[in-house]
Design a protein around this motif. Sequence first.
Motif, PDB file in Angstrom:
ATOM      1  N   CYS A  82       0.833  -1.205   0.000  1.00 18.53           N
ATOM      2  CA  CYS A  82       0.000   0.000   0.000  1.00 18.53           C
ATOM      3  C   CYS A  82       0.866   1.253   0.000  1.00 18.53           C
ATOM      4  O   CYS A  82       1.684   1.460   0.901  1.00 18.53           O
ATOM      5  CB  CYS A  82      -0.932   0.010   1.208  1.00 18.53           C
ATOM      6  N   THR A 140      -4.960  -4.119   2.510  1.00 21.02           N
ATOM      7  CA  THR A 140      -4.383  -2.881   1.975  1.00 21.02           C
ATOM      8  C   THR A 140      -5.513  -2.075   1.352  1.00 21.02           C
ATOM      9  O   THR A 140      -6.488  -2.634   0.862  1.00 21.02           O
ATOM     10  CB  THR A 140      -3.290  -3.148   0.924  1.00 21.02           C
ATOM     11  N   GLN A 144      -6.075   3.137  -2.622  1.00 18.78           N
ATOM     12  CA  GLN A 144      -4.738   3.735  -2.591  1.00 18.78           C
ATOM     13  C   GLN A 144      -4.444   4.371  -3.954  1.00 18.78           C
ATOM     14  O   GLN A 144      -5.151   4.119  -4.937  1.00 18.78           O
ATOM     15  CB  GLN A 144      -3.696   2.687  -2.237  1.00 18.78           C
TER      16      GLN A 144
END
Length: 362
Positions: A82, A140, A144
């Motif tokens: 991430c 994650t 992102q």
Amino acid sequence: MTDARKPQKPIKGRGSASRVAGRFEVTTTEGADDGWGSVYEDLVDAPKPATTVTEERARTILTRNQSPDVGFSQSLNPYRGCEHGCVYCFARPSHAYLDLSPGLDFETKLFAKTNALERLREELAKPGYVPTVTALGINTDAYQPIERRYGITRQVLELFAETKHPVSFVTKSALIERDVDLLAQMARDNLVSVHFSVTTLDNRLASRLEPRASAPHAKLRAMKALANAGVPVGVMVAPVIPMITDMEMEHILEAAFDHGAREAGYTLLRLPHELKDVWREWLELHYPERAAHVMSLVQQMRGGRDYQAEFGTRMTGTGVFAQLVQQRFRKARARLGYTRYPDLDTRRFTPPRKATPQGELF
């Protein structure tokens, strides 16, 4: 004389300052000062570590768990690693399984599951599949920065919307606002909920703790936008870090409520496996004067150790300080009027058709 093996300053835009060794590595490499200057100083002056993304073909896409500490039994992670770089991220040790560092590698060497949509469609089309609320992007963050390029989260969310499959999110990214059209559509059928993870409201502290996550004010803005669109929104005060962020708990809950959040939770700082080394390194670089105090309080909440993994206490800890945090949270939650959203609906699910080489006429 400084220790050449340890980083002497943070790396701007990154949470970790070094490549902490993974627990499965057979050999590790350490720099040593041979009298001609610090090896690490040479590394610091070198180009900053860039983000690289490896496209991979996942064999399976849904992950099941039986943990009583989390509110879901099934999850889907479009990415591994991430770029947010949250220094406290409990998922960092998972990079050790890839023979990569839970430190810098976790936030710079990322993997995108480019066949996630294909695998998900196969899973949902199985005759014996039983729908259950699926947490999208837990290990994650599904939103992102590389999601802007790959759009994998958008793809799987579209399939969940098409099949009326319930989904939940916990995110640190305002990018989720991009998908408000799908989220609002699913919310009308009670098929989605979104929780924003807010660790601090201090922009400067956030840039050190979670350097590439959305700034606190951006999270609140996205929270408000989703709430206005009818999406059930909540806040996770996570993680609560003693002597670093714990004093902000009530302020975070107040700000989130003002921006539409109506459900709230919290977790204490967790330091499994290599994460304790990444965290200690960060503390020494950013708060050397209080590092010992912070770790003393952490250990008081973890039975004298850096971490305890037992179900039932790993999220909230034990001891006097942990009890104080719990009492503060409960009082603030009640005072502000937080409640609980109804369970998401699993009865509307309609399996997708299996893909065939001949395609479909109707």
